[in-house]
Design a protein around this motif. Structure first.
Motif, PDB file in Angstrom:
ATOM      1  N   UNK A 127      -7.156 -10.038  -4.493  1.00 39.44           N
ATOM      2  CA  UNK A 127      -8.000  -9.991  -5.691  1.00 39.44           C
ATOM      3  C   UNK A 127      -9.345  -9.315  -5.402  1.00 39.44           C
ATOM      4  N   UNK A 128      -9.732  -9.252  -4.145  1.00 39.44           N
ATOM      5  CA  UNK A 128     -10.937  -8.465  -3.804  1.00 39.44           C
ATOM      6  C   UNK A 128     -10.742  -6.999  -4.146  1.00 39.44           C
ATOM      7  N   UNK A 129      -9.528  -6.511  -3.892  1.00 40.06           N
ATOM      8  CA  UNK A 129      -9.259  -5.092  -4.116  1.00 40.06           C
ATOM      9  C   UNK A 129      -8.981  -4.792  -5.584  1.00 40.06           C
ATOM     10  N   UNK A 130      -8.473  -5.798  -6.303  1.00 38.98           N
ATOM     11  CA  UNK A 130      -8.112  -5.550  -7.699  1.00 38.98           C
ATOM     12  C   UNK A 130      -9.259  -5.907  -8.649  1.00 38.98           C
ATOM     13  N   UNK A 131     -10.382  -6.382  -8.079  1.00 44.61           N
ATOM     14  CA  UNK A 131     -11.465  -6.863  -8.938  1.00 44.61           C
ATOM     15  C   UNK A 131     -12.204  -5.726  -9.636  1.00 44.61           C
ATOM     16  N   UNK A 132     -12.127  -4.523  -9.098  1.00 46.31           N
ATOM     17  CA  UNK A 132     -12.898  -3.406  -9.654  1.00 46.31           C
ATOM     18  C   UNK A 132     -12.343  -2.917 -10.972  1.00 46.31           C
ATOM     19  N   UNK A 133     -12.789  -1.710 -11.387  1.00 42.30           N
ATOM     20  CA  UNK A 133     -12.347  -1.177 -12.674  1.00 42.30           C
ATOM     21  C   UNK A 133     -10.915  -0.630 -12.640  1.00 42.30           C
ATOM     22  N   UNK A 134     -10.317  -0.486 -11.442  1.00 42.89           N
ATOM     23  CA  UNK A 134      -8.992   0.147 -11.378  1.00 42.89           C
ATOM     24  C   UNK A 134      -7.975  -0.683 -10.597  1.00 42.89           C
ATOM     25  N   UNK A 135      -7.604  -1.849 -11.130  1.00 54.34           N
ATOM     26  CA  UNK A 135      -6.681  -2.725 -10.399  1.00 54.34           C
ATOM     27  C   UNK A 135      -5.302  -2.108 -10.155  1.00 54.34           C
ATOM     28  N   UNK A 136      -4.868  -1.201 -11.047  1.00 54.57           N
ATOM     29  CA  UNK A 136      -3.510  -0.671 -10.922  1.00 54.57           C
ATOM     30  C   UNK A 136      -3.329   0.268  -9.725  1.00 54.57           C
ATOM     31  N   UNK A 137      -4.447   0.736  -9.139  1.00 55.73           N
ATOM     32  CA  UNK A 137      -4.317   1.565  -7.944  1.00 55.73           C
ATOM     33  C   UNK A 137      -3.616   0.798  -6.829  1.00 55.73           C
ATOM     34  N   UNK A 138      -3.926  -0.513  -6.741  1.00 57.54           N
ATOM     35  CA  UNK A 138      -3.279  -1.362  -5.729  1.00 57.54           C
ATOM     36  C   UNK A 138      -1.774  -1.434  -5.997  1.00 57.54           C
ATOM     37  N   UNK A 139      -1.407  -1.572  -7.261  1.00 59.58           N
ATOM     38  CA  UNK A 139       0.002  -1.609  -7.676  1.00 59.58           C
ATOM     39  C   UNK A 139       0.700  -0.330  -7.210  1.00 59.58           C
ATOM     40  N   UNK A 140       0.061   0.791  -7.471  1.00 62.10           N
ATOM     41  CA  UNK A 140       0.632   2.105  -7.164  1.00 62.10           C
ATOM     42  C   UNK A 140       0.797   2.290  -5.658  1.00 62.10           C
ATOM     43  N   UNK A 141      -0.215   1.854  -4.895  1.00 68.38           N
ATOM     44  CA  UNK A 141      -0.174   2.050  -3.438  1.00 68.38           C
ATOM     45  C   UNK A 141       0.881   1.168  -2.775  1.00 68.38           C
ATOM     46  N   UNK A 142       1.095  -0.040  -3.325  1.00 70.02           N
ATOM     47  CA  UNK A 142       2.044  -0.972  -2.691  1.00 70.02           C
ATOM     48  C   UNK A 142       3.494  -0.575  -2.959  1.00 70.02           C
ATOM     49  N   UNK A 143       3.693   0.198  -4.029  1.00 74.44           N
ATOM     50  CA  UNK A 143       5.057   0.459  -4.488  1.00 74.44           C
ATOM     51  C   UNK A 143       5.962   1.145  -3.462  1.00 74.44           C
ATOM     52  N   UNK A 144       5.530   2.265  -2.844  1.00 74.40           N
ATOM     53  CA  UNK A 144       6.435   2.920  -1.885  1.00 74.40           C
ATOM     54  C   UNK A 144       6.791   2.023  -0.699  1.00 74.40           C
ATOM     55  N   UNK A 145       5.847   1.176  -0.264  1.00 69.98           N
ATOM     56  CA  UNK A 145       6.140   0.274   0.854  1.00 69.98           C
ATOM     57  C   UNK A 145       7.229  -0.723   0.464  1.00 69.98           C
ATOM     58  N   UNK A 146       7.102  -1.242  -0.761  1.00 72.50           N
ATOM     59  CA  UNK A 146       8.094  -2.225  -1.205  1.00 72.50           C
ATOM     60  C   UNK A 146       9.468  -1.574  -1.367  1.00 72.50           C
ATOM     61  N   UNK A 147       9.491  -0.313  -1.821  1.00 70.01           N
ATOM     62  CA  UNK A 147      10.768   0.396  -1.960  1.00 70.01           C
ATOM     63  C   UNK A 147      11.424   0.604  -0.595  1.00 70.01           C
ATOM     64  N   UNK A 148      10.620   0.988   0.397  1.00 68.55           N
ATOM     65  CA  UNK A 148      11.170   1.215   1.734  1.00 68.55           C
ATOM     66  C   UNK A 148      11.657  -0.089   2.359  1.00 68.55           C
ATOM     67  N   UNK A 149      10.969  -1.191   2.038  1.00 70.33           N
ATOM     68  CA  UNK A 149      11.432  -2.485   2.538  1.00 70.33           C
ATOM     69  C   UNK A 149      12.809  -2.832   1.973  1.00 70.33           C
ATOM     70  N   UNK A 150      13.120  -2.299   0.781  1.00 68.11           N
ATOM     71  CA  UNK A 150      14.451  -2.495   0.207  1.00 68.11           C
ATOM     72  C   UNK A 150      15.522  -1.895   1.117  1.00 68.11           C
ATOM     73  N   UNK A 151      15.233  -0.710   1.676  1.00 64.89           N
ATOM     74  CA  UNK A 151      16.173  -0.098   2.623  1.00 64.89           C
ATOM     75  C   UNK A 151      16.265  -0.932   3.890  1.00 64.89           C
ATOM     76  N   UNK A 152      15.106  -1.468   4.310  1.00 63.28           N
ATOM     77  CA  UNK A 152      15.088  -2.301   5.519  1.00 63.28           C
ATOM     78  C   UNK A 152      15.926  -3.562   5.295  1.00 63.28           C
ATOM     79  N   UNK A 153      15.875  -4.117   4.086  1.00 58.02           N
ATOM     80  CA  UNK A 153      16.697  -5.290   3.761  1.00 58.02           C
ATOM     81  C   UNK A 153      18.189  -4.954   3.872  1.00 58.02           C
ATOM     82  N   UNK A 154      18.558  -3.764   3.383  1.00 60.83           N
ATOM     83  CA  UNK A 154      19.961  -3.346   3.467  1.00 60.83           C
ATOM     84  C   UNK A 154      20.379  -3.238   4.931  1.00 60.83           C
TER      85      UNK A 154
END
Length: 488
Positions: free
Chosen positions: A303-330
Motif C-alpha cells: 500500500x506504500x507503493x499504491x498510495x500515490x496518484x497511480x496505483x495501477x502501475x503496480x498492477x501492471x508491473x506485477x502482471x508479467x511476473x505472475x504470468x511467468x509463475x503460471x509456467x513455473x507452476x506447470x
C-alpha cells in the motif's frame, strides 16, 4: 480519547470479529471440498461445476440493496437479516451433517453426488454472503467515528481465521495419516473428525452465537434516517445502472473482467493437479499457515507503493511476473511425480512448493491491493459504498469466470490414447470402457493442464501488451469522469 474509545468499544470490535470468523467457516469448508472431491477422483468437469459455489460472494451486489432497505424497525435494521441468515445457516449445517457422507460417496461403488454438493454449498455461500452484507453495514453504525477503521481489520482478520478453521484445520483433522503421524499414539483408520462432525459442531456454534446476539446486542439507534436510506431500493438499482453507464467505469469493467484470464489455469487447476499426482491434500492446505504472516505484511508494504496518484502501475508491473509463475507452476506439476518416493515427498519438494506459492502470493497481492486502492480512489464519495462495492464486485467476477472455464476445459483438452489395443480410442468414458474391455489401457499423451498453462500465458501477455496500457491510461482521467451525474 482515542484509546479510551477503543477500550469502550472492545465488546463491539470482538463481536464483529466473531461474526466475520463465522462467515469464514462456510467459505473455508467450500474451499476444502474440491480437494476432497479430487482425492475421490472426480472429473475436472465436476470441479468446474462445483466452482460456481464461489460466485455468490462476488455477486452479492445484486441483492445488497434489498438487504440494506428492507427490515423490521423494532428488531433492528441489521439484526433483521443477520439473525435469520445465521439461524438458517446453523440449522442447514446440522441437517447437512446427517447427509454429507452420502453425498461425498464411499469411494468404491458410489461416486460423489456433485450436483447435490454444489447446490448445498451454493446455498451456504449465498447465506454467508448475505450475512456479510448485514455485518458490513452494521459495522458502520456499531463503531464510533474514530474506531470505524477497525471494521476492515475485523473483516480481514476474522474471515482469514474462519477460512483457516474451515479449511486447513478441518483437512488436517480429517486426514487419518496426518492425525496418526502427529496427533495420536495409536494409529486408526479414520481422522479425528469427519465432515459431518465438523458441520454439526459449527452448526451448533452458529445457533448459540446467533441466539446470544439476538437477545443481548442492541443496535444503536441511527440518529436520523439519512437521506440515502429513505430513497429506497429502486433508486439504488437505478444508481448502479447509471454508474455502470459512465464511459470510464464501463471501460474499467471490461478491462478488469478480462485481465485475469491469463492466471486461470495456475490459480484454479494447479492445486487439484498436485492432489491428483499424490500430494496429500492436508499438506497442501497446511502450506497456508506460513503464508498468514506474509498475507498480513504484504498489504502494508504494497500500500506504500499504491498510495500515490497511480496505483495501477503496480498492477501492471506485477502482471508479467505472475504470468511467468503460471509456467513455473506447470513445471512444478510435471516435476511432482519425478520426486515422489515410498514415504511421500522429500522435504526439499515442499520447500520449492512453498517458495513458489510465496512468490505467487506477492504478485497476487500486488495486483489485488492496487485494484482496491484504485477503486477507493475513483469512487464518488457521495455514494461511496455502492460505487466501491460495484467496482470490487467486477474485479472479483473477473477472477471467478476464468477459473470456472479453466476447470471446464481441462478434460476436453486432454489427449488420451488406448495403449495395448488397436482401433480403440479414449475420447469419451464409453470409448475408454471399450478400450479396457479390449485389453488395453488409457494413457494420457497430453495433459490439458499443460495446454491451458501455455495458452493462458500467451493470452495473458497479449492482454498485457495490448490492453494493459489502456488500463493505466484510466488513471489520467479527471475526477469528473468518475463523478456520477445526479438528477434530482
Amino acid at each position: 480519547r482515542g484509546a479510551r474509545g477503543c477500550r469502550a468499544e472492545l465488546g463491539s470490535i470482538l463481536l464483529l470479529l466473531v461474526l466475520y470468523v463465522l462467515q469464514g467457516i462456510p467459505l473455508g469448508l467450500a474451499g476444502s471440498v474440491p480437494l476432497i472431491l479430487q482425492s475421490k477422483s472426480a472429473s475436472y468437469t465436476d470441479q468446474a461445476f462445483f466452482s460456481f459455489v464461489f460466485w455468490p460472494f462476488s455477486l452479492k451486489l445484486l441483492w445488497a440493496p434489498l438487504v440494506d432497505a428492507v427490515y423490521l424497525r423494532g428488531f433492528g435494521r441489521r439484526k433483521s437479516w443477520l439473525v435469520p441468515t445465521q439461524y438458517v445457516l446453523g440449522l442447514f449445517m446440522i441437517y447437512m451433517s446427517t447427509q454429507v457422507d452420502v453425498l461425498l460417496g464411499d469411494g468404491e461403488s458410489r461416486g460423489p453426488d456433485v450436483v447435490a454438493l454444489t447446490v448445498t454449498f451454493f446455498l451456504f455461500e449465498f447465506l454467508a454472503a448475505t450475512q456479510d452484507i448485514a455485518v458490513d453495514g452494521w459495522a458502520l453504525t456499531m463503531l464510533s467515528r474514530e474506531n470505524v477503521g477497525y471494521a476492515s481489520t475485523c473483516n480481514s482478520v476474522g474471515q482469514t481465521a474462519g477460512y483457516f478453521l474451515g479449511n486447513v484445520l478441518f483437512l488436517a483433522l480429517e486426514s487419518a495419516s496426518f492425525c496418526n503421524k502427529y496427533l495420536r499414539f495409536q494409529p486408526q483408520p479414520q481422522g479425528i473428525v469427519t465432515l459431518s462432525d465438523f458441520l454439526f459442531f459449527w452448526g451448533a456454534v452458529f445457533l448459540i452465537t446467533t441466539t446470544l446476539v439476538a437477545l443481548l446486542k442492541k443496535e444503536n439507534k441511527e440518529l436520523t434516517p439519512t437521506k440515502e436510506e429513505t430513497k429506497g431500493i429502486t433508486d439504488t438499482y437505478r444508481l448502479l445502472f447509471s454508474i455502470i453507464k459512465m464511459p470510464a467505469v464501463l471501460t474499467f469493467c471490461l478491462l478488469i473482467l478480462t485481465a485475469k484470464v491469463g492466471f486461470s489455469a495456475a490459480d484454479a487447476v494447479t492445486g487439484l493437479k498436485l492432489v491428483e499426482e499424490g500430494v496429500p491434500k492436508e499438506h497442501l492446505a497446511l502450506l497456508a499457515v506460513p503464508m498468514v504472516p506474509l498475507q498480513i505484511i504484504l498489504p502494508l508494504i504494497i500500500s506504500r507503493y499504491t498510495a500515490g496518484p497511480q496505483p495501477l502501475n503496480t498492477f501492471y508491473k506485477a502482471m508479467p511476473f505472475r504470468l511467468l509463475l503460471g509456467l513455473e507452476f506447470a513445471f512444478l506439476v510435471w516435476w511432482t511425480p519425478k520426486v515422489k518416493h515410498e514415504g511421500g515427498f522429500p522435504v526439499y519438494y515442499y520447500v520449492v512448493v512453498l517458495l513458489s506459492y510465496a512468490l505467487h502470493q506477492i504478485t497476487l497481492y500486488s495486483m489485488y491491493v492496487a485494484i482496491m486502492a484504485f477503486n477507493a480512489k475513483v469512487s464518488d464519495p457521495l455514494i461511496g459504498g455502492t460505487y466501491m462495492t460495484l467496482l470490487n464486485t467486477v474485479s472479483n467476477l473477473g477472477g471467478n469466470w476464468p477459473s470456472t472455464v479453466a476447470l471446464w476445459l481441462v478434460d476436453p483438452l486432454t489427449v488420451k490414447e488406448c495403449a495395448g489395443a488397436q482401433e480403440q480410442t479414449c475420447g469419451t468414458a464409453a470409448a475408454a470402457e471399450l478400450c479396457t474391455k479390449a485389453g488395453g489401457s488409457c494413457v494420457t499423451t497430453l495433459d490439458g493442464y499443460y495446454v491451458e498453462s501455455v495458452v493462458c500465458v500467451i493470452l495473458g501477455f497479449g492482454w498485457w501488451f495490448l490492453l494493459g496500457p489502456k488500463l493505466k491510461k484510466l488513471q489520467d482521467e479527471g475526477q469528473s469522469s468518475w463523478k456520477c451525474k445526479r438528477t434530482n
